[in-house]
Design a protein around this motif. Structure first.
Motif, PDB file in Angstrom:
ATOM      1  N   ASP A  18     -89.502 -61.203  18.599  1.00 40.09           N
ATOM      2  CA  ASP A  18     -90.821 -60.435  17.786  1.00 40.09           C
ATOM      3  C   ASP A  18     -91.210 -62.522  17.695  1.00 40.09           C
ATOM      4  O   ASP A  18     -90.561 -62.407  17.093  1.00 40.09           O
ATOM      5  N   LEU A  19     -92.630 -62.483  18.559  1.00 40.44           N
ATOM      6  CA  LEU A  19     -93.135 -63.128  17.680  1.00 40.44           C
ATOM      7  C   LEU A  19     -94.023 -63.199  16.797  1.00 40.44           C
ATOM      8  O   LEU A  19     -94.356 -64.545  16.213  1.00 40.44           O
ATOM      9  N   VAL A  20     -94.246 -62.029  15.480  1.00 37.81           N
ATOM     10  CA  VAL A  20     -94.618 -62.269  14.524  1.00 37.81           C
ATOM     11  C   VAL A  20     -93.425 -62.979  13.860  1.00 37.81           C
ATOM     12  O   VAL A  20     -93.680 -63.564  12.569  1.00 37.81           O
ATOM     13  N   ASP A  21     -91.982 -62.646  14.002  1.00 33.08           N
ATOM     14  CA  ASP A  21     -90.674 -63.436  13.833  1.00 33.08           C
ATOM     15  C   ASP A  21     -91.314 -64.787  13.341  1.00 33.08           C
ATOM     16  O   ASP A  21     -90.961 -65.717  12.468  1.00 33.08           O
ATOM     17  N   ASN A  40     -96.315 -60.056  22.489  1.00 27.12           N
ATOM     18  CA  ASN A  40     -95.692 -59.848  21.640  1.00 27.12           C
ATOM     19  C   ASN A  40     -94.417 -59.844  20.828  1.00 27.12           C
ATOM     20  O   ASN A  40     -93.839 -60.303  19.461  1.00 27.12           O
ATOM     21  N   GLU A  41     -94.060 -59.955  22.301  1.00 28.50           N
ATOM     22  CA  GLU A  41     -92.324 -60.270  22.123  1.00 28.50           C
ATOM     23  C   GLU A  41     -91.665 -61.446  23.140  1.00 28.50           C
ATOM     24  O   GLU A  41     -92.410 -61.434  24.113  1.00 28.50           O
ATOM     25  N   THR A 343     -82.821 -62.120  15.523  1.00 21.32           N
ATOM     26  CA  THR A 343     -83.769 -63.463  14.136  1.00 21.32           C
ATOM     27  C   THR A 343     -83.786 -64.734  14.609  1.00 21.32           C
ATOM     28  O   THR A 343     -83.770 -64.853  16.126  1.00 21.32           O
ATOM     29  N   VAL A 344     -84.580 -65.276  14.036  1.00 20.64           N
ATOM     30  CA  VAL A 344     -85.496 -65.975  14.644  1.00 20.64           C
ATOM     31  C   VAL A 344     -84.439 -67.085  14.696  1.00 20.64           C
ATOM     32  O   VAL A 344     -84.041 -68.132  15.477  1.00 20.64           O
ATOM     33  N   GLU A 345     -83.252 -66.801  14.095  1.00 15.55           N
ATOM     34  CA  GLU A 345     -81.707 -67.875  14.177  1.00 15.55           C
ATOM     35  C   GLU A 345     -81.060 -68.187  15.287  1.00 15.55           C
ATOM     36  O   GLU A 345     -80.713 -68.983  15.832  1.00 15.55           O
ATOM     37  N   GLN A 346     -81.025 -66.332  15.491  1.00 10.00           N
ATOM     38  CA  GLN A 346     -80.800 -66.271  16.896  1.00 10.00           C
ATOM     39  C   GLN A 346     -81.276 -66.822  17.729  1.00 10.00           C
ATOM     40  O   GLN A 346     -80.513 -67.728  18.905  1.00 10.00           O
ATOM     41  N   TYR A 347     -82.267 -66.480  17.548  1.00  8.70           N
ATOM     42  CA  TYR A 347     -82.915 -67.311  19.269  1.00  8.70           C
ATOM     43  C   TYR A 347     -83.152 -68.977  19.691  1.00  8.70           C
ATOM     44  O   TYR A 347     -82.402 -69.479  20.309  1.00  8.70           O
ATOM     45  N   GLU A 348     -83.462 -69.392  18.139  1.00  4.89           N
ATOM     46  CA  GLU A 348     -82.891 -70.660  18.150  1.00  4.89           C
ATOM     47  C   GLU A 348     -81.717 -71.591  18.487  1.00  4.89           C
ATOM     48  O   GLU A 348     -81.583 -72.387  19.086  1.00  4.89           O
ATOM     49  N   ASP A 349     -80.489 -70.670  18.293  1.00  8.21           N
ATOM     50  CA  ASP A 349     -79.131 -70.847  18.820  1.00  8.21           C
ATOM     51  C   ASP A 349     -78.681 -70.594  19.605  1.00  8.21           C
ATOM     52  O   ASP A 349     -78.559 -71.368  20.011  1.00  8.21           O
ATOM     53  N   LEU A 350     -79.574 -69.956  20.426  1.00  7.96           N
ATOM     54  CA  LEU A 350     -78.815 -69.588  22.322  1.00  7.96           C
ATOM     55  C   LEU A 350     -79.772 -70.170  22.786  1.00  7.96           C
ATOM     56  O   LEU A 350     -79.192 -71.050  23.941  1.00  7.96           O
TER      57      LEU A 350
END
Length: 389
Positions: A18-21, A40-41, A343-350
């Motif tokens: 989610d881009l708000v996150d 939005n996503e 989560t943002v952390e999952q996104y960054e890790d990937l």
């Protein structure tokens, strides 16, 4: 001869952020993303998905035994290839079980690749009216974490079967293309992320739209009022809207309202997925047909395709009566709604994970990836897939 889209589908991996996150994590007002950029996503592809599996997953629902025997040309548009030599089209042919007497190749010209494939497919059908052509656009848009382009990333694919006497849309083959050698967006072979001159890129996109749209109107004696809807390549939804607004005052108030309303419907899926690069224009087409009950088979639909570097093309089409029977909104909504929210952390890790680029083997698994086709492993510099035929 009427030639056009007989079947069409899209695929995006079943994860998103989610881009708000993301905005909150970057210390940015979320409205800058959701309103200023219009997103939005943002789709996330697990390690089990690459450009080839996404293409196969987009095309798979279009396949039956007749298609597998009649398709004799596969054109794969991408700027996310993993091989500088081997075409993704032959991988797709094998995964889908398409007959072997088939011409297969890949096209690269930034986000214009699928449109180049479409134009070639139309010419092929003219020469071989009984043929059927599979055109795909599949990409992973990457710009880098906490960069200006981060919010315009995405992943997914579109697939179209082009034929004579199609069920969804016919192209009238009136078209204007325009090209220049510019550096608005590019990705050298040594970089896993793209480079972009943001302000110049936006200006180039709008200028190329105006060159091709006004060139079309001048060549074929039309005006803005003659179009029922205009569709755009959408790296992000606000970008296409800026291009539309650059010509809106050329039409009547009724035309301005009509085109703006149709644009909002065409942008709905891009808002939830992000940039598909080569597939972006055709995702907006699917979104329009799935979500807009006011589009008519009497309308002339204009389509603007753009590939940085740069090539733009404006062309037109009309819907076939009964097209709505071949647009499966329930399936599209199910695909989007069952995705896993990262989560943002999952996104960054990937994002920071890299593919194996040396001798050895690496196996990929994802518990929530339920797509029919998946990347299973990379071993001895070869990719192995599961799912099939």
């Amino acid at each position: 001869m009427n030639i056009g889209i007989d079947k069409i589908n899209f695929f995006t991996p079943n994860a998103y952020v989610d881009l708000v996150d993301v905005a909150n994590a970057r210390g940015i007002d979320p409205n800058k993303f959701t309103i200023g950029i219009g997103q939005n996503e943002m789709a996330q592809q697990p390690r089990t998905q690459d450009a080839y599996t996404m293409a196969a997953n987009a095309a798979y629902p279009l396949m039956d035994e007749i298609e597998k025997e009649k398709i004799d040309l596969i054109i794969f548009g991408t700027e996310s290839a993993s091989d500088a030599s081997k075409s993704g089209a032959v991988i797709l042919q094998n995964l889908l079980g398409i007959q072997k007497y088939c011409r297969c190749y890949e096209i690269k010209q930034a986000c214009y690749g699928a449109t180049a494939g479409l134009m070639t497919a139309i010419s092929h059908i003219h020469q071989h009216p009984e043929s059927r052509v599979l055109v795909v656009g599949s990409d992973i848009a990457r710009y880098g974490l906490a960069t200006g382009g981060e919010v315009t990333q995405g992943a997914g694919a579109i697939a179209m079967i082009i034929s004579a006497n199609p069920s969804i849309m016919t192209f009238d083959e009136k078209t204007v293309a325009y090209s220049e050698d510019i550096y608005d967006f590019w990705r050298p072979n040594y970089s896993s992320t793209a480079f972009v001159d943001g302000k110049f890129s936006n200006e180039a996109y709008i200028r190329f739209f105006n060159e091709t749209f006004h060139g079309y109107c001048e060549k074929y004696g039309t005006s803005l009022d003659d179009f029922g809807a205009l569709l755009f390549h959408m790296p992000y939804t606000k970008m296409g809207l800026k291009a539309l607004r650059s010509v809106l005052e050329e039409g009547s108030e009724e035309t301005q309202e009509r085109l703006t309303n149709h644009y909002e419907k065409a942008a709905m899926y891009t808002r939830r997925i992000g940039n598909l690069y080569t597939g972006s224009l055709y995702l907006s087409l699917i979104s329009l047909l799935a979500n807009d009950e006011n589009i008519s088979t009497e309308d002339t639909i204009g389509l603007f395709s753009y590939g940085s570097g740069a090539v733009g093309e404006f062309f037109t089409a009309k819907l076939v009566p009964g097209y709505e029977k071949h647009i499966h909104k329930e399936d599209y909504e199910a695909l989007l709604n069952r995705r896993v929210r990262f989560t943002v952390e999952q996104y960054e890790d990937l994002f920071n994970q890299t593919w194996l680029e040396e001798d050895g083997c690496e196996t990929y698994q994802c518990d929530f990836d339920d797509a029919p086709f998946q990347l299973e492993k990379i071993c001895d510099h070869r990719r192995y897939y599961k799912g099939g035929k």
